[in-house]
Design a protein around this motif. Structure first.
Motif, PDB file in Angstrom:
ATOM      1  N   ALA A 176     -27.193 -61.514  23.838  1.00 28.62           N
ATOM      2  CA  ALA A 176     -25.776 -61.735  24.108  1.00 28.62           C
ATOM      3  C   ALA A 176     -25.620 -62.842  25.144  1.00 28.62           C
ATOM      4  N   GLU A 177     -24.721 -63.792  24.866  1.00 27.05           N
ATOM      5  CA  GLU A 177     -24.491 -64.929  25.745  1.00 27.05           C
ATOM      6  C   GLU A 177     -23.338 -64.633  26.709  1.00 27.05           C
ATOM      7  N   PRO A 178     -23.489 -64.935  27.992  1.00 28.22           N
ATOM      8  CA  PRO A 178     -22.397 -64.718  28.947  1.00 28.22           C
ATOM      9  C   PRO A 178     -21.152 -65.519  28.568  1.00 28.22           C
ATOM     10  N   ALA A 179     -19.987 -64.909  28.741  1.00 30.32           N
ATOM     11  CA  ALA A 179     -18.725 -65.584  28.439  1.00 30.32           C
ATOM     12  C   ALA A 179     -18.262 -66.450  29.598  1.00 30.32           C
ATOM     13  N   GLU A 180     -18.964 -66.366  30.718  1.00 30.34           N
ATOM     14  CA  GLU A 180     -18.691 -67.190  31.907  1.00 30.34           C
ATOM     15  C   GLU A 180     -17.249 -67.053  32.393  1.00 30.34           C
ATOM     16  N   GLY A 181     -16.744 -65.830  32.324  1.00 29.28           N
ATOM     17  CA  GLY A 181     -15.422 -65.552  32.883  1.00 29.28           C
ATOM     18  C   GLY A 181     -14.246 -65.974  32.031  1.00 29.28           C
ATOM     19  N   ILE A 182     -14.515 -66.536  30.845  1.00 30.78           N
ATOM     20  CA  ILE A 182     -13.423 -66.963  29.959  1.00 30.78           C
ATOM     21  C   ILE A 182     -12.785 -65.742  29.319  1.00 30.78           C
ATOM     22  N   MET A 183     -11.484 -65.591  29.492  1.00 30.62           N
ATOM     23  CA  MET A 183     -10.746 -64.447  28.955  1.00 30.62           C
ATOM     24  C   MET A 183     -11.412 -63.128  29.330  1.00 30.62           C
ATOM     25  N   GLU A 184     -11.781 -62.994  30.583  1.00 31.28           N
ATOM     26  CA  GLU A 184     -12.467 -61.791  31.053  1.00 31.28           C
ATOM     27  C   GLU A 184     -11.586 -60.562  30.841  1.00 31.28           C
ATOM     28  N   SER A 185     -12.168 -59.522  30.305  1.00 31.96           N
ATOM     29  CA  SER A 185     -11.408 -58.337  29.928  1.00 31.96           C
ATOM     30  C   SER A 185     -10.852 -57.597  31.140  1.00 31.96           C
ATOM     31  N   THR A 186      -9.639 -57.095  30.974  1.00 35.28           N
ATOM     32  CA  THR A 186      -9.039 -56.232  31.990  1.00 35.28           C
ATOM     33  C   THR A 186      -8.886 -54.808  31.451  1.00 35.28           C
ATOM     34  N   SER A 187      -9.455 -54.564  30.271  1.00 36.31           N
ATOM     35  CA  SER A 187      -9.314 -53.251  29.652  1.00 36.31           C
ATOM     36  C   SER A 187     -10.297 -52.251  30.246  1.00 36.31           C
ATOM     37  N   PRO A 188      -9.826 -51.049  30.617  1.00 34.09           N
ATOM     38  CA  PRO A 188     -10.728 -50.001  31.100  1.00 34.09           C
ATOM     39  C   PRO A 188     -11.594 -49.428  29.983  1.00 34.09           C
ATOM     40  N   TYR A 204     -17.960 -60.508  26.739  1.00 26.05           N
ATOM     41  CA  TYR A 204     -16.806 -60.557  25.838  1.00 26.05           C
ATOM     42  C   TYR A 204     -15.695 -61.464  26.348  1.00 26.05           C
ATOM     43  N   ARG A 205     -15.106 -62.200  25.408  1.00 21.77           N
ATOM     44  CA  ARG A 205     -13.841 -62.880  25.646  1.00 21.77           C
ATOM     45  C   ARG A 205     -12.772 -61.989  25.019  1.00 21.77           C
ATOM     46  N   ASP A 206     -11.927 -61.437  25.855  1.00 22.17           N
ATOM     47  CA  ASP A 206     -10.994 -60.410  25.418  1.00 22.17           C
ATOM     48  C   ASP A 206      -9.597 -60.994  25.216  1.00 22.17           C
ATOM     49  N   TYR A 207      -9.258 -61.304  23.959  1.00 22.28           N
ATOM     50  CA  TYR A 207      -7.934 -61.833  23.632  1.00 22.28           C
ATOM     51  C   TYR A 207      -6.956 -60.705  23.318  1.00 22.28           C
ATOM     52  N   ILE A 208      -7.370 -59.470  23.610  1.00 27.62           N
ATOM     53  CA  ILE A 208      -6.465 -58.325  23.451  1.00 27.62           C
ATOM     54  C   ILE A 208      -5.775 -58.037  24.774  1.00 27.62           C
ATOM     55  N   SER A 209      -6.573 -57.909  25.831  1.00 28.47           N
ATOM     56  CA  SER A 209      -5.971 -57.676  27.147  1.00 28.47           C
ATOM     57  C   SER A 209      -5.326 -58.947  27.704  1.00 28.47           C
ATOM     58  N   HIS A 210      -5.637 -60.116  27.100  1.00 28.11           N
ATOM     59  CA  HIS A 210      -4.999 -61.386  27.459  1.00 28.11           C
ATOM     60  C   HIS A 210      -4.180 -61.863  26.263  1.00 28.11           C
ATOM     61  N   ASN A 211      -3.226 -61.096  25.849  1.00 28.03           N
ATOM     62  CA  ASN A 211      -2.430 -61.434  24.666  1.00 28.03           C
ATOM     63  C   ASN A 211      -1.647 -62.719  24.896  1.00 28.03           C
ATOM     64  N   GLY A 212      -1.886 -63.735  24.042  1.00 28.30           N
ATOM     65  CA  GLY A 212      -1.290 -65.050  24.235  1.00 28.30           C
ATOM     66  C   GLY A 212       0.098 -65.178  23.627  1.00 28.30           C
ATOM     67  N   VAL A 213       0.609 -66.393  23.693  1.00 27.66           N
ATOM     68  CA  VAL A 213       1.967 -66.683  23.214  1.00 27.66           C
ATOM     69  C   VAL A 213       2.095 -66.423  21.719  1.00 27.66           C
ATOM     70  N   ASN A 214       1.073 -66.774  20.928  1.00 27.69           N
ATOM     71  CA  ASN A 214       1.162 -66.613  19.478  1.00 27.69           C
ATOM     72  C   ASN A 214       0.721 -65.228  19.008  1.00 27.69           C
ATOM     73  N   GLU A 215       0.491 -64.304  19.934  1.00 27.65           N
ATOM     74  CA  GLU A 215       0.161 -62.906  19.653  1.00 27.65           C
ATOM     75  C   GLU A 215      -1.229 -62.718  19.052  1.00 27.65           C
ATOM     76  N   TYR A 216      -2.080 -63.722  19.144  1.00 29.44           N
ATOM     77  CA  TYR A 216      -3.446 -63.585  18.658  1.00 29.44           C
ATOM     78  C   TYR A 216      -4.191 -62.548  19.489  1.00 29.44           C
ATOM     79  N   GLN A 217      -4.869 -61.607  18.818  1.00 24.37           N
ATOM     80  CA  GLN A 217      -5.648 -60.584  19.500  1.00 24.37           C
ATOM     81  C   GLN A 217      -6.996 -60.421  18.811  1.00 24.37           C
TER      82      GLN A 217
END
Length: 329
Positions: A176-188, A198-211
């Motif tokens: 597994a490769e480190p994500a280097e803090g990009i979109m770091e998860s805030t999910s418990p 992990y790059r977590d696009y769920i806990s960082h829900n963007g403008v276009n709602e991509y998850q």
């Protein structure tokens, strides 16, 4: 300047197109002492190797199938799909040139000068998604009392699977490769030990709602990278046919790239070349292309059998929920 567009109307196979493009690009780069085009040539060689569907792809997909079998045993009540693809040639070419344009523009805007060749090369070394796998899960409604409960449990299962995946694949030769803090998860729901990957696009829900959850692995046996995306069915629908649809994403990119003209023409040849190549690709009329195993009636209705536009599928696998009970799982 040599561009991919120069080769897409010849009636050739995709491999002949790549061979000719790589040959001419490398020749032109040597004549003009263009180090970035030499990097570009090596990038295209890697794409060519992917599209040739070498034996390592079969071996790699087989290891991913092992996780499919694990999930079928542990989550018989879930429906899920596994898909794998090699990035398409046109999309990869767009992305390579887009990286150059965006990096030079951002650097120029910040410093009022242009990055060095070494800095640009470093930026172009970040490709990790030539090969990508996607796991999409769905909890059938018959297992929940309400839609709110179903969504909650579905998300819990998704993160459970995400917590298991890194160790499972590391036991089978992946790192597994480190994500280097990009979109770091805030999910418990994501365990601390897998947080860095992990790059977590769920806990960082963007403008276009991509998850989605994204993780990159290095396959030590084939010495290649592979990205794995994990989504619920609803997240996948938003990404594929909803507000985060890739065509809408590309439209945003088109507007973004059009602003790059703020950089004076002729001051940075790497920017100028990448910008021109990118614009030519964005203006392609698919119906006019003549490439073996490719057909299109327009830019929306495309039948791509060669990995030119939509990539090449390497792992289609589907598990439909068969286990049913009146009790909670």
């Amino acid at each position: 300047m040599v561009t991919l567009n120069d080769y897409l109307y010849s009636g050739s196979t995709i491999f002949r197109i790549l061979n000719n493009y790589i040959r001419d690009l490398r020749k032109d780069a040597k004549v003009n002492h263009n180090e970035i085009d030499l990097v570009h040539s090596n990038f295209l060689i890697h794409i060519q190797e992917m599209l040739e569907h070498n034996d390592f792809l079969t071996a790699q997909s087989q290891k991913i199938r092992e996780f499919y079998r694990y999930m079928a045993k542990e989550y018989p009540f879930l429906a899920f799909t596994f898909r794998g693809r090699i990035k398409s040639l046109i999309r990869a070419e767009e992305k390579f040139n887009g990286y150059i344009v965006e990096y030079i523009y951002d650097y120029y805007e910040k410093y009022g000068s242009y990055p060095s060749v070494a800095q640009l090369k470093d930026r172009l070394s970040c490709f990790r998604d030539f090969i990508a796998y996607r796991i999409v899960i769905s909890l059938p409604k018959c297992y929940s009392d309400s839609e709110e409960d179903r969504k909650k449990r579905e998300l819990e299962y998704l993160y459970q699977i995400a917590n298991i995946l890194p160790e499972f694949l590391e036991e089978r030769g992946f790192t597994a490769e480190p994500a280097e803090g990009i979109m770091e998860s805030t999910s418990p729901l994501l365990k601390e030990e897998v947080h860095p990957y992990y790059r977590d696009y769920i806990s960082h829900n963007g403008v276009n709602e991509y998850q989605s959850l994204h993780i990159t692995f290095y396959d030590n046996s084939s010495r290649s990278y592979a990205e794995v995306q994990l989504r619920t069915k609803e997240m996948d629908d938003v990404a594929e046919i909803g507000s985060a649809n890739h065509r809408l994403y590309e439209k945003t990119q088109e507007k973004d790239r059009s602003r790059r003209e703020a950089i004076p023409e002729g001051e940075c040849r790497y920017f100028d070349d990448a910008y021109e190549r990118g614009m030519k690709l964005l203006n392609l009329q698919m119906k006019d292309l003549d490439v073996n195993m490719f057909a299109a009636t327009d830019n929306s209705h495309v039948n791509d059998g060669c990995g030119l536009y939509r990539g090449r599928l390497i792992l289609p696998y589907e598990h439909l929920s068969r286990f049913q009970t009146d009790s909670e799982e």
